[in-house]
Design a protein around this motif. Structure first.
Motif, mmCIF file in Angstrom:
data_model
loop_
_atom_site.group_PDB
_atom_site.id
_atom_site.type_symbol
_atom_site.label_atom_id
_atom_site.label_comp_id
_atom_site.label_asym_id
_atom_site.label_seq_id
_atom_site.Cartn_x
_atom_site.Cartn_y
_atom_site.Cartn_z
ATOM 1 N N ILE A 16 54.049 10.720 66.693
ATOM 2 C CA ILE A 16 52.970 11.032 67.620
ATOM 3 C C ILE A 16 53.520 11.957 68.698
ATOM 4 O O ILE A 16 54.596 11.718 69.243
ATOM 5 N N ASN A 17 52.786 13.029 69.000
ATOM 6 C CA ASN A 17 53.113 13.831 70.176
ATOM 7 C C ASN A 17 51.841 14.136 70.960
ATOM 8 O O ASN A 17 50.746 13.693 70.587
ATOM 9 N N TYR A 51 43.019 7.187 75.238
ATOM 10 C CA TYR A 51 44.225 7.986 75.018
ATOM 11 C C TYR A 51 43.913 9.099 74.029
ATOM 12 O O TYR A 51 43.022 8.967 73.182
ATOM 13 N N VAL A 60 54.462 4.218 71.361
ATOM 14 C CA VAL A 60 54.207 5.033 72.547
ATOM 15 C C VAL A 60 53.895 4.124 73.731
ATOM 16 O O VAL A 60 53.395 3.017 73.571
ATOM 17 N N GLY A 113 46.051 12.226 71.534
ATOM 18 C CA GLY A 113 47.351 12.617 71.011
ATOM 19 C C GLY A 113 47.210 13.342 69.694
ATOM 20 O O GLY A 113 46.095 13.655 69.242
ATOM 21 N N TRP A 159 50.868 12.807 73.616
ATOM 22 C CA TRP A 159 50.265 11.523 73.970
ATOM 23 C C TRP A 159 49.912 11.493 75.451
ATOM 24 O O TRP A 159 50.760 11.723 76.316
ATOM 25 N N THR A 160 48.634 11.198 75.751
ATOM 26 C CA THR A 160 48.158 11.228 77.125
ATOM 27 C C THR A 160 47.151 10.105 77.347
ATOM 28 O O THR A 160 46.306 9.837 76.490
ATOM 29 N N ARG A 161 47.236 9.467 78.497
ATOM 30 C CA ARG A 161 46.217 8.508 78.890
ATOM 31 C C ARG A 161 45.167 9.210 79.736
ATOM 32 O O ARG A 161 45.499 9.944 80.675
ATOM 33 N N ALA A 205 57.748 10.341 70.880
ATOM 34 C CA ALA A 205 57.134 9.111 70.414
ATOM 35 C C ALA A 205 57.820 8.458 69.237
ATOM 36 O O ALA A 205 57.250 7.605 68.602
#
Length: 548
Positions: A82-83, A93, A465, A95, A85-87, A543
């Motif tokens: 996984i890259n 989320y 993650v 990603g 990756w953001t909340r 990740a």
């Protein structure tokens, strides 16, 4: 912490409770389906506490999905990364999934000219935290964004274009990348994306493990492991394979004449067919690469499938070179053994399918039976093991020569201490409900005959993650993906000449994604490192392992 997770902890008495696991490296025979109620205090191994807070999301990709460029069935997940990756501000989320499929559809003597690749999907994840059951399986929503196929320089000539690999059954070998033998297809093969130019001795890959290099300036490069070899290859940011890591001769398959042979079944020694380097992981700073055979070598096996339990973990120093010529350490792990048919005795090794490096000494290992949708029998054991090499014997250099056995007849040498492990997360179990975590989302464990919601046989992809939750800094999401074996009633592949052919596998075995929320709490002295690690997850391409 969400309300459901808190309810689990309060109901089962996590506060002040003691960690517990039913199965460990000293109690590893599973004689009944592993579907009981899980102790929410989690497990502790050598100072690291792991708590399963519950399944919080399911996603599905139709098995009939095809690559719009070639029309090939996409298949699913032998490993994942996984890259991006953001909340988000709303608690969801986003990603990018990087899915590694294996060699394409195969059944009996049918194999596919399927170029090894990474399929990418953008996704959103909205955790489901209600204690109520739901039939919705849309918490993880994906959008296909493209495919990157691996290439390599087959003729050692930079003036010619690199070519794609294939998934056809290996029936030959050549020396490539200045290293050890690689599996090839001796017949001429063609790929329409190359203009269907015939190529002999094309590299064939059954890709199973994927690890991106986390170091600055190396985005998109990394390593991929293969079952045909078994081998480990390094690739650059363009996904061109440019190196091969040397493996001990004890792991290389040999024919009865003593020659390297990737096609003989079974070989007289080395990795057994379809049981190569299934697990691949890199540490937090890209200086250590770990790879794990799916089950024991031929010479380390006892009778029956249950005799394949003593398998090997290799460690490479990648701090100064991408393709080291020798591992720096090797260890033995004794995998769980299961009664897969209810006969009252163990009859199968719960082979490993994926690993994550939590630190330089601790790992998460996906271990599973062979039951579920796509196979026969109801699932008995599909779990994540928390493993540690701190007290294990480094056997590097002791059992490396051709045919060398560290566990002759399946009995581990008395002077060798294996990895410690404890079961950390059980896919089949319950937490706070009267139903299993899977049943809460409308999934089931039926296989007689089963349906589209029956749990798939092969769970092979892991990615971890951070929850990026300031209120719960030690919380993470553990994503899992299945390998659907390209099983669809409307499948399409390429033959050796690059021409499409269709197939009907008799069922729809969708790609499935699960997202568990977990808590990982180290003892004092490791906490600061873990805190630094969790911050790294706010960045991109971070990740594969916890940043310890």
């Amino acid at each position: 912490m969400n309300l459901r997770s808190l309810a689990v902890l309060l109901t089962l008495g996590v506060f002040g409770g003691t960690a517990f696991a039913q199965y460990t490296s000293s109690n590893r025979d599973i004689l009944t389906p592993n579907t009981g109620t899980w102790n929410a205090t989690g497990v502790t191994l050598n100072g690291l506490n792991f708590v399963n807070l519950g399944l919080q999301g399911v996603g599905r990709i139709a098995a009939s999905t095809t690559d719009p460029v070639t029309g090939e069935s996409i298949g699913s997940i032998s490993d994942m990364q996984i890259n991006d990756w953001t909340r988000t501000t709303g608690g969801s989320y986003t990603g990018t999934f990087n899915f590694l499929p294996d060699r394409g559809y195969n059944a009996g003597s049918t194999f596919s000219n399927y170029a090894a690749r990474i399929n990418t999907f953008s996704f959103t994840f909205t955790p489901y935290t209600s204690p109520s059951t739901t039939t919705a399986q849309n918490q993880i929503q994906t959008t296909y964004t493209g495919t990157q196929r691996f290439t390599y320089d087959h003729d050692n000539n930079v003036a010619t274009s690199p070519i794609y690999t294939t998934g056809l059954l290996a029936n030959g070998s050549t020396i490539q990348f200045g290293g050890q033998p690689i599996p090839t297809v001796t017949q001429a093969t063609s790929n329409p994306l190359e203009g269907n130019t015939p190529i002999t001795d094309r590299l064939t890959l059954d890709t199973e493990g994927l690890a991106f290099d986390p170091r600055a300036g190396r985005s998109g490069s990394g390593w991929v492991s293969d079952e045909y070899g078994a081998n480990i290859y390094h690739f650059n940011s363009s996904k061109q394979i440019d190196g091969i890591l040397a493996i001990p001769k004890a792991l290389v398959p040999h024919s009865p004449t003593g020659t390297v042979n990737f096609n003989v079944d079974p070989p007289i020694d080395g990795r057994r067919i379809n049981q190569g380097f299934e697990g691949l992981a890199v540490n937090h700073d890209g200086t250590r690469l770990y790879t794990l055979l799916q089950s024991a070598t031929i010479q380390d096996s006892g009778s029956g499938n249950q005799g394949r339990t003593n398998t090997r973990l290799l460690v490479y120093d990648t701090s100064s070179e991408n393709a080291p010529t020798d591992p720096i350490a090797q260890y033995v792990i004794q995998l769980p053994r299961v009664d897969s048919d209810g006969g009252g005795t163990v009859d199968r090794t719960a082979a490993q399918s994926s690993i994550i490096a939590i630190s330089d000494t601790q790992f998460l290992i996906l271990s599973r039976d062979g039951n579920g949708r796509g196979a026969s029998g109801s699932p008995v054991f599909k779990s994540i093991l928390l493993a540690d090499i701190s007290k294990a014997t480094n056997i590097d250099g002791l059992y490396d020569f051709e045919g060398a056995a560290v566990a002759p007849g399946g009995v581990l040498a008395a002077n060798v201490t294996p990895l410690e492990w404890t079961e950390a997360l059980n896919l089949l179990s319950k937490l706070d409900l009267g139903v299993t975590e899977l049943e809460q989302f409308g999934l089931n464990l039926n296989t007689a005959p089963g349906d589209i919601n029956s749990l798939s046989e092969k769970w092979e992809g892991l990615s971890l993650v951070s929850a990026n939750d300031p209120a719960a800094p030690n919380d993470y999401f553990l994503f899992m993906g299945n390998d659907n074996d390209f099983l669809t009633s409307s499948g399409s592949m390429l033959d050796a000449n690059g021409n499409p052919f269709t197939y009907n596998a008799g069922l729809e075995n969708d790609t499935m994604l699960l997202a568990f929320r977990v808590q990982i709490v180290p003892e004092p002295g490791v906490t600061a490192l873990l805190a630094i690690g969790s911050l790294a997850f706010f960045g991109r391409r971070r990740a594969r392992c916890l940043r310890l």
